[in-house]
Design a protein around this motif. Structure first.
Motif, PDB file in Angstrom:
ATOM      1  N   PRO A  96      38.107  25.506  48.929  1.00  0.00           N
ATOM      2  CA  PRO A  96      38.221  26.433  50.066  1.00  0.00           C
ATOM      3  C   PRO A  96      39.621  26.430  50.650  1.00  0.00           C
ATOM      4  O   PRO A  96      40.221  25.371  50.883  1.00  0.00           O
ATOM      5  N   GLY A  97      40.162  27.626  50.835  1.00  0.00           N
ATOM      6  CA  GLY A  97      41.492  27.759  51.409  1.00  0.00           C
ATOM      7  C   GLY A  97      42.618  27.656  50.411  1.00  0.00           C
ATOM      8  O   GLY A  97      43.772  27.954  50.731  1.00  0.00           O
ATOM      9  N   ALA A  98      42.313  27.233  49.183  1.00  0.00           N
ATOM     10  CA  ALA A  98      43.369  27.071  48.178  1.00  0.00           C
ATOM     11  C   ALA A  98      43.670  28.412  47.537  1.00  0.00           C
ATOM     12  O   ALA A  98      42.781  29.205  47.259  1.00  0.00           O
ATOM     13  N   ASN A  99      44.948  28.669  47.304  1.00  0.00           N
ATOM     14  CA  ASN A  99      45.366  29.885  46.607  1.00  0.00           C
ATOM     15  C   ASN A  99      46.645  29.557  45.862  1.00  0.00           C
ATOM     16  O   ASN A  99      47.734  29.963  46.239  1.00  0.00           O
ATOM     17  N   ASP A 100      46.505  28.767  44.800  1.00  0.00           N
ATOM     18  CA  ASP A 100      47.662  28.303  44.042  1.00  0.00           C
ATOM     19  C   ASP A 100      47.711  29.050  42.714  1.00  0.00           C
ATOM     20  O   ASP A 100      46.936  28.771  41.804  1.00  0.00           O
ATOM     21  N   PRO A 101      48.618  30.028  42.586  1.00  0.00           N
ATOM     22  CA  PRO A 101      48.653  30.820  41.353  1.00  0.00           C
ATOM     23  C   PRO A 101      49.059  30.019  40.139  1.00  0.00           C
ATOM     24  O   PRO A 101      48.856  30.453  39.009  1.00  0.00           O
ATOM     25  N   PHE A 102      49.655  28.824  40.341  1.00  0.00           N
ATOM     26  CA  PHE A 102      50.068  28.016  39.207  1.00  0.00           C
ATOM     27  C   PHE A 102      48.925  27.206  38.622  1.00  0.00           C
ATOM     28  O   PHE A 102      48.960  26.831  37.464  1.00  0.00           O
ATOM     29  N   SER A 103      47.929  26.888  39.411  1.00  0.00           N
ATOM     30  CA  SER A 103      46.898  25.972  38.935  1.00  0.00           C
ATOM     31  C   SER A 103      45.563  26.647  38.655  1.00  0.00           C
ATOM     32  O   SER A 103      44.608  25.978  38.301  1.00  0.00           O
ATOM     33  N   ALA A 104      45.493  27.974  38.821  1.00  0.00           N
ATOM     34  CA  ALA A 104      44.241  28.678  38.529  1.00  0.00           C
ATOM     35  C   ALA A 104      44.561  29.950  37.760  1.00  0.00           C
ATOM     36  O   ALA A 104      45.484  30.672  38.123  1.00  0.00           O
ATOM     37  N   PRO A 105      43.822  30.245  36.715  1.00  0.00           N
ATOM     38  CA  PRO A 105      44.056  31.497  35.990  1.00  0.00           C
ATOM     39  C   PRO A 105      43.788  32.700  36.890  1.00  0.00           C
ATOM     40  O   PRO A 105      42.882  32.678  37.720  1.00  0.00           O
ATOM     41  N   ASN A 106      44.591  33.728  36.736  1.00  0.00           N
ATOM     42  CA  ASN A 106      44.386  34.954  37.490  1.00  0.00           C
ATOM     43  C   ASN A 106      43.705  35.976  36.585  1.00  0.00           C
ATOM     44  O   ASN A 106      44.164  37.103  36.419  1.00  0.00           O
ATOM     45  N   THR A 107      42.612  35.564  35.973  1.00  0.00           N
ATOM     46  CA  THR A 107      41.927  36.405  35.005  1.00  0.00           C
ATOM     47  C   THR A 107      40.538  36.749  35.506  1.00  0.00           C
ATOM     48  O   THR A 107      39.928  36.006  36.277  1.00  0.00           O
ATOM     49  N   GLY A 108      40.045  37.882  35.050  1.00  0.00           N
ATOM     50  CA  GLY A 108      38.730  38.310  35.467  1.00  0.00           C
ATOM     51  C   GLY A 108      38.399  39.670  34.898  1.00  0.00           C
ATOM     52  O   GLY A 108      38.979  40.104  33.892  1.00  0.00           O
ATOM     53  N   ALA A 109      37.482  40.374  35.526  1.00  0.00           N
ATOM     54  CA  ALA A 109      37.047  41.677  35.041  1.00  0.00           C
ATOM     55  C   ALA A 109      36.328  42.412  36.163  1.00  0.00           C
ATOM     56  O   ALA A 109      35.994  41.825  37.208  1.00  0.00           O
ATOM     57  N   ARG A 110      36.079  43.708  35.938  1.00  0.00           N
ATOM     58  CA  ARG A 110      35.291  44.521  36.879  1.00  0.00           C
ATOM     59  C   ARG A 110      34.344  45.395  36.070  1.00  0.00           C
ATOM     60  O   ARG A 110      34.735  45.989  35.058  1.00  0.00           O
ATOM     61  N   TYR A 111      33.099  45.477  36.546  1.00  0.00           N
ATOM     62  CA  TYR A 111      32.112  46.369  35.933  1.00  0.00           C
ATOM     63  C   TYR A 111      31.482  47.210  37.026  1.00  0.00           C
ATOM     64  O   TYR A 111      31.033  46.671  38.050  1.00  0.00           O
ATOM     65  N   ILE A 112      31.458  48.533  36.807  1.00  0.00           N
ATOM     66  CA  ILE A 112      30.781  49.452  37.723  1.00  0.00           C
ATOM     67  C   ILE A 112      29.582  50.042  36.988  1.00  0.00           C
ATOM     68  O   ILE A 112      29.717  50.626  35.910  1.00  0.00           O
ATOM     69  N   ALA A 113      28.425  49.844  37.559  1.00  0.00           N
ATOM     70  CA  ALA A 113      27.169  50.187  36.877  1.00  0.00           C
ATOM     71  C   ALA A 113      26.942  51.690  36.824  1.00  0.00           C
ATOM     72  O   ALA A 113      27.303  52.434  37.750  1.00  0.00           O
ATOM     73  N   ARG A 114      26.315  52.138  35.728  1.00  0.00           N
ATOM     74  CA  ARG A 114      25.943  53.545  35.576  1.00  0.00           C
ATOM     75  C   ARG A 114      24.588  53.861  36.206  1.00  0.00           C
ATOM     76  O   ARG A 114      24.234  55.011  36.421  1.00  0.00           O
ATOM     77  N   GLY A 115      23.783  52.800  36.472  1.00  0.00           N
ATOM     78  CA  GLY A 115      22.485  53.000  37.094  1.00  0.00           C
ATOM     79  C   GLY A 115      21.327  52.961  36.122  1.00  0.00           C
ATOM     80  O   GLY A 115      20.158  52.993  36.535  1.00  0.00           O
ATOM     81  N   HIS A 116      21.621  52.890  34.847  1.00  0.00           N
ATOM     82  CA  HIS A 116      20.582  52.728  33.823  1.00  0.00           C
ATOM     83  C   HIS A 116      21.252  52.130  32.582  1.00  0.00           C
ATOM     84  O   HIS A 116      22.451  52.289  32.364  1.00  0.00           O
ATOM     85  N   ASP A 117      20.470  51.440  31.786  1.00  0.00           N
ATOM     86  CA  ASP A 117      20.996  50.826  30.549  1.00  0.00           C
ATOM     87  C   ASP A 117      22.266  50.022  30.822  1.00  0.00           C
ATOM     88  O   ASP A 117      23.238  50.097  30.077  1.00  0.00           O
ATOM     89  N   ASP A 118      22.258  49.246  31.900  1.00  0.00           N
ATOM     90  CA  ASP A 118      23.478  48.536  32.279  1.00  0.00           C
ATOM     91  C   ASP A 118      23.559  47.165  31.617  1.00  0.00           C
ATOM     92  O   ASP A 118      22.540  46.480  31.443  1.00  0.00           O
ATOM     93  N   GLY A 119      24.760  46.794  31.299  1.00  0.00           N
ATOM     94  CA  GLY A 119      25.061  45.496  30.729  1.00  0.00           C
ATOM     95  C   GLY A 119      26.529  45.465  30.378  1.00  0.00           C
ATOM     96  O   GLY A 119      27.096  46.470  29.921  1.00  0.00           O
TER      97      GLY A 119
END
Length: 840
Positions: A341-364
Motif C-alpha cells: 500500500p502506498g508504493a509506486n516504484d516503477p523500477f521494482s514492479a512491471p508496468n504490464t497489464g491489459a484491458r478487456y471491454i465486454a461485448r455482453g455475450h460470448d465474453d472471454g
C-alpha cells in the motif's frame, strides 16, 4: 511443393512442428506477401530513400476457405508475418509465431494443418499483429516503398492436389477492436487493450460479412525490385526456417483469489494506471478470500478489485471467462510481488497489464501477448452484475527435453537445481530473455548463463546455439548491441561492451560441446568474435591492458570499478583471446590463433600492475597509474578464469575472495531494500560512494557474474567453497517463489542470469565436462565428500552420461569414453559403457 527438402539437423526432435515432412525448404516461395488496404507511401526519388513512415499498431484478420474431398495424412504449410501471427483452422489454434528475429533475417514456421482439417469446407483465419513501434522483442524493418510499412502475411500449404497460397483471393478484416497502450518505464512489453464490442464473437472461424475486404498483394517497391511480391523480397530477405522447437506449457489456475468491496476510482486511460490509481487509494480495505465463480456488483461510477495469486511466477497467456453487461471494463495489472500500500516504484514492479471491454455475450479474454507475473490485479467497472467464471494462464515457454536430472542426499542442493531449471524455463521464450515479467529482452550477456544451464540440463541444444546466431548482429564498429531485436538494437546507441565478451564465451561453449561437429557454425561466428576482440585494441596501454573504456562497462550489478585502467575488463577480454585462439586452432586458422595468443601474452605481462601482494589478490583498477584499494570478488576470479594469474597464486586468491568473513554485498543502484533512487541518480552523475572497508573487505559478485567466480573456484580445485557459495541462492526460495531473483535482495524474482546453480551442480558436483571439444571424451570429476551422495544424468552429444557416487564408490554409465577423477586425485581412462569403481 515437396521438392528441395533440406536434411533435418543432427539432434533435432522428429516430432517437432519445426520439421514437417513435405514442407519445402527452398528460398523461393509461391505465396505472395499480402496486407490490409492501407495507403501506399510510394518510393522516394528513383526508388531510393523512401520516407521512413509506417503504419501504427494494428491487429488484422486474414481469411480464406478451401475444400477437401478427404483429409490427407499431412497438410504441410509454412507461414510468417510482420510482426506476429496466430493461425486458426476451423476455429482452433494451429500455431503462432514467428520467433523474434532481425527483419532481414526473418524466420518462418512450419505447421501440419491436417489434425484440424476436415472433409468438406475448411476456414483458415490468421490474426496478424503489427506493432508499428519497436518494443522489447520486435524491431521494424527498414521499409521500402511498400513492404515493411504495415502488417503483412505470407503462407503456403500443400493440400495434396493443389497449393494454397496467400494472394488477393484472401479476405481481410480490420476490426479496430485492439489497440496498444504505451509501455511504461523500463518495460517494453505491449499493453494490449481489446474492445470485444468491435470484434465478431465467431472471429476465429471467420464467418464472412460485408466488412471483410479483399486482401492486397504487397510488392517490394524500389529500383531493381521489379515489384516482386513473393519471398525473398526486400526488406525481409531470404526467409529462414525456425531454428528452435515449438513453445508450450501447462494451463495454470490460481491458488488464491480475493475481492474488495466496490469503491469510487478516478478513470485512467491506461489500464495499468487505472489499477494503480485504485491501489494507491488511502485506507483500502484488505481483500477477502473467495473462490470462482465470483459475482461482482461494482455499481455505476464504481469499480471492484479482485486479486489473483498464481502461487509462483508463471508466464504465458492470461485467460478469463466472464458474464457481463456490454461495456463492462476489466483492467489488469500484472505484478511479480505483493502490492505494498502506498508504493509506486516503477523500477521494482512491471508496468504490464491489459484491458478487456465486454461485448455482453460470448465474453472471454485470452491475451495475445505473453506476460509473466505472480499476482494479477483486476479492476472491474460495470453498471450491472459481473460473474467471473474462470481465470487461468496458458504457459508459453520452451520445453525442457530429455531425462537429465540431479539428485543428492542434500535437499537444499536438490531444491537449487530445480529452481535453476525453472528459472531458465521461465526465461526461455523464442529466445533467452532476462526475465518473463518486466522486459523479456534478449540481452547478449545475460543469456550465456541460460545457455550453460540449457547445455547441462536439456538434451535439446538448439536454443543454446540459436542464442549465438540471434545475437550475432554487430554494430558497424564490430561490437554487439547490449540487447538484440527490439528498440535497443534499432536505436544503435550505447552498448555494454563486455556483454559481447560473454557472447564470445558462449561461442567457446559451442566449441567445447560441439567441436568438429559444429565446425561450420563456428566458422560463421568467428569473424564477429574477431571484430569484438579487435574493438578493444585502441584502448590498450603500453602495458597491453585496457584503460579508459567508453560506453557502459556494467560487468555486474555489484559495486565494481572499471574506470581508469581496468583489471576486470582486461581479464574478460583476455579470456576471449584465449578462447578465440582455441576456436581458430580447431578451424585450422593458425594465423588468427597466433594473433590472439600474442595479444593475450602481452596482457599477461602487463597484468602484473594489478597484483596486490599483501592481500593476495588483484585490485579492480588503477587511476593515473596508481593502484586503487577496491579488490572485488570478480577481479580475483577473472584473473584466474582468464589464465592471467599464475597458478601459484590461485589458492591465495580464492582464500581472499571466498572468505565469508570478508565478503560484503554492495551495488551502485540498489540494495537489500530494492532499487535505490538516490544511488541511481548518483550513478548517472558519475558519483560513487565507497561505504565498505575497501582495504580489507571484498565486494561479492551479484548472481550473474557469480558464474565466473564459481568457474575460478572449480579451476582451483575448491569445489567445497563453490558449493558453500551456492547455498546463498536459497534465500530466493521463500513464500512460494521457486525461482532465482535478479540480485541479492532486489530486482525481479525470476531472472535467467541468476541460474548458475543448476549448471554448477551438473558440471562441478557431478563433475561432467567435455574433456575434448565435441564431447568425444568426457571428464568426470565428482565432488567426493562435498555431499554424502549424489547422482544424475548430464547431456552429451551422444546421449546422457549417468553418474552416481557416495562413500562406497562411483558408478558411471557413459555413451562416450571418459577420464574419471578418483578421490585421491588419480585419473583413470575408461571406454564408453558402464564403469563401477569401489572405494576400499
Amino acid at each position: 511443393m515437396i521438392d528441395n527438402l533440406a536434411a533435418q539437423p543432427p539432434g533435432a526432435d522428429h516430432r517437432s512442428p519445426a520439421y514437417i515432412p513435405g514442407v519445402p525448404r527452398d528460398t523461393a516461395w509461391r505465396a505472395h506477401w499480402i496486407g490490409p488496404h492501407t495507403p501506399d507511401h510510394g518510393p522516394g526519388p528513383a526508388g531510393f530513400g523512401p520516407p521512413d513512415t509506417r503504419g501504427p499498431f494494428g491487429r488484422y484478420l486474414f481469411r480464406t476457405t478451401f475444400t477437401l474431398d478427404a483429409v490427407p495424412e499431412v497438410i504441410p504449410a509454412r507461414i510468417t508475418a510482420d510482426s506476429r501471427y496466430v493461425v486458426h483452422l476451423n476455429g482452433r489454434e494451429a500455431g503462432r509465431g514467428p520467433v523474434r528475429s532481425q527483419p532481414r533475417r526473418l524466420a518462418y514456421d512450419t505447421l501440419d494443418l491436417a489434425p484440424l482439417a476436415r472433409a468438406g469446407e475448411n476456414t483458415l483465419v490468421v490474426l496478424v499483429t503489427y506493432y508499428g513501434k519497436a518494443n522489447s522483442f520486435w524491431q521494424p524493418a527498414a521499409a521500402n516503398g511498400a513492404l515493411g510499412r504495415d502488417a503483412v502475411l505470407v503462407l503456403e500449404a500443400d493440400l495434396g492436389d493443389r497449393l494454397l497460397v496467400t494472394d488477393d483471393t484472401w479476405r481481410v478484416l480490420a476490426p479496430g477492436a485492439w489497440h496498444s497502450a504505451e509501455a511504461e518505464g523500463m518495460d517494453g512489453i505491449p499493453v494490449e487493450c481489446l474492445d470485444a464490442r468491435l470484434l465478431p464473437s465467431d472471429w476465429k472461424s471467420g464467418a464472412p460479412d460485408s466488412d471483410w475486404q479483399k486482401a492486397r498483394i504487397v510488392p517490394a517497391l524500389h529500383l531493381g525490385s521489379l515489384a516482386r511480391s513473393t519471398p525473398p523480397a526486400d526488406p525481409y530477405g531470404p526467409l529462414r526456417p525456425r531454428p528452435i522447437g515449438p513453445l508450450g506449457g501447462d494451463t495454470v489456475t490460481p491458488v488464491r483469489i480475493a475481492v474488495s468491496p466496490p469503491a469510487a476510482v478516478p478513470d485512467d486511460p491506461h489500464p495499468v494506471g487505472h489499477v494503480r490509481t485504485y491501489l494507491s487509494t488511502p485506507d483500502l480495505p484488505d481483500p477477502v478470500a473467495t473462490s470462482l465463480p465470483l459475482t461482482l456488483t461494482p455499481g455505476t461510477g464504481r469499480a471492484q478489485h479482485v486479486v489473483v495469486d498464481m502461487g509462483r511466477i508463471v508466464c504465458g497467456f492470461v485467460r478469463f471467462d466472464l458474464t457481463a453487461p456490454s461495456g463492462t471494463q476489466v483492467d489488469l495489472m500484472y505484478r511479480e510481488t505483493p502490492h505494498a500500500p502506498g508504493a509506486n516504484d516503477p523500477f521494482s514492479a512491471p508496468n504490464t497489464g491489459a484491458r478487456y471491454i465486454a461485448r455482453g455475450h460470448d465474453d472471454g479474454f485470452e491475451a495475445c501477448e505473453v506476460n509473466g507475473f505472480r499476482y494479477l490485479h483486476a479492476l472491474v467497472t460495470s453498471d450491472g452484475p459481473v460473474t467471473i467464471d474462470a481465470v487461468a494462464v496458458r504457459e508459453h515457454l520452451y520445453p525442457r527435453a530429455g531425462a537429465a536430472y540431479f539428485r543428492s542426499s542434500d535437499p537444499e542442493l536438490d531444491a537449487l537445481y530445480t529452481a535453476g531449471v525453472r528459472t531458465v524455463a521461465l526465461t526461455s521464450h523464442d529466445a533467452f530473455v532476462d526475465c518473463p515479467t518486466r522486459e523479456q529482452r534478449a540481452w547478449v550477456g545475460d543469456a550465456v548463463v541460460h545457455q550453460m544451464v540449457q547445455l547441462a540440463t536439456s538434451t535439446d541444444w538448439r536454443p543454446a546455439w540459436h542464442y549465438l546466431d540471434l545475437a550475432n548482429s554487430p554494430r558497424p564498429d564490430g561490437i554487439l548491441p547490449m540487447s538484440v531485436v527490439g528498440e535497443i538494437e534499432q536505436g544503435g546507441g550505447t552498448t555494454i561492451p563486455d556483454w559481447s565478451l560473454h557472447w564470445l564465451h558462449g561461442v567457446h561453449n559451442l566449441y567445447r560441446h560441439g567441436g568438429e561437429h559444429e565446425r561450420d557454425r563456428l566458422a560463421e561466428l568467428a569473424p564477429t568474435a574477431r571484430r569484438i576482440l579487435a574493438w578493444y585494441l585502441p584502448f590498450r596501454t603500453d602495458d597491453g591492458v585496457l584503460s579508459d573504456l567508453p560506453e557502459w562497462n556494467l560487468v555486474d550489478w555489484s559495486s565494481v570499478f572499471t574506470t581508469g585502467t581496468s583489471s576486470i575488463v582486461t581479464a574478460l577480454w583476455a579470456r576471449g583471446l584465449r578462447e578465440y585462439a582455441e576456436i581458430s586452432t580447431l578451424l585450422r586458422n593458425d594465423g588468427e590463433a597466433s594473433w590472439a595468443r600474442r595479444h593475450w601474452e602481452r596482457a599477461r605481462k602487463g597484468y602484473e600492475i594489478f597484483w596486490d601482494e599483501r592481500r593476495g589478490t588483484y585490485v579492480d583498477h588503477l587511476l593515473s597509474g596508481v593502484q586503487q584499494p577496491p579488490a572485488s570478488q570478480i577481479a580475483g576470479a577473472a584473473a584466474i578464469a582468464s589464465g592471467l594469474a599464475p597458478a601459484a597464486r590461485h589458492h591465495r586468491i580464492i582464500d581472499r575472495i571466498m572468505d565469508p568473513g570478508r565478503l560484503v554485498t554492495r551495488s551502485w543502484i540498489g540494495g537489500e531494500g530494492g532499487y535505490d533512487a538516490e544511488k541511481i541518480h548518483d550513478e548517472m552523475r558519475g558519483v560513487r560512494r565507497i561505504d565498505w572497508d575497501s582495504e580489507e573487505q571484498v565486494v561479492r559478485a551479484q548472481p550473474f557474474l557469480s558464474y565466473l567466480v564459481h568457474d575460478a573456484a572449480a579451476l582451483t580445485g575448491r569445489v567445497p567453497e563453490l558449493v558453500g557459495a551456492l547455498r546463498r541462492w536459497s534465500r530466493f526460495l521463500h513464500d512460494g517463489y521457486d525461482t532465482f531473483g535478479e540480485c541479492w535482495g532486489w530486482g525481479t524474482p525470476a531472472h535467467g542470469w541468476s541460474s548458475t546453480p543448476a549448471r554448477d551442480l551438473m558440471t562441478y558436483v557431478l563433475g561432467v565436462t567435455p574433456a575434448e571439444p565435441g564431447f568425444g571424451r568426457a571428464r568426470v570429476a565428482p565432488a567426493y565428500g562435498v555431499v554424502e551422495r549424489a547422482e544424475g544424468a548430464v547431456p552429451t552429444r551422444d546421449g546422457l552420461l549417468h553418474v552416481a557416487f557416495d562413500s562406497s564408490g562411483v558408478e558411471v554409465d557413459s555413451p562416450v569414453p571418459l577420464t574419471l577423477l578418483l578421490p585421491g586425485g588419480q585419473e583413470r581412462s575408461y571406454g564408453s559403457g558402464h564403469t563401477r569403481v569401489p572405494f576400499v
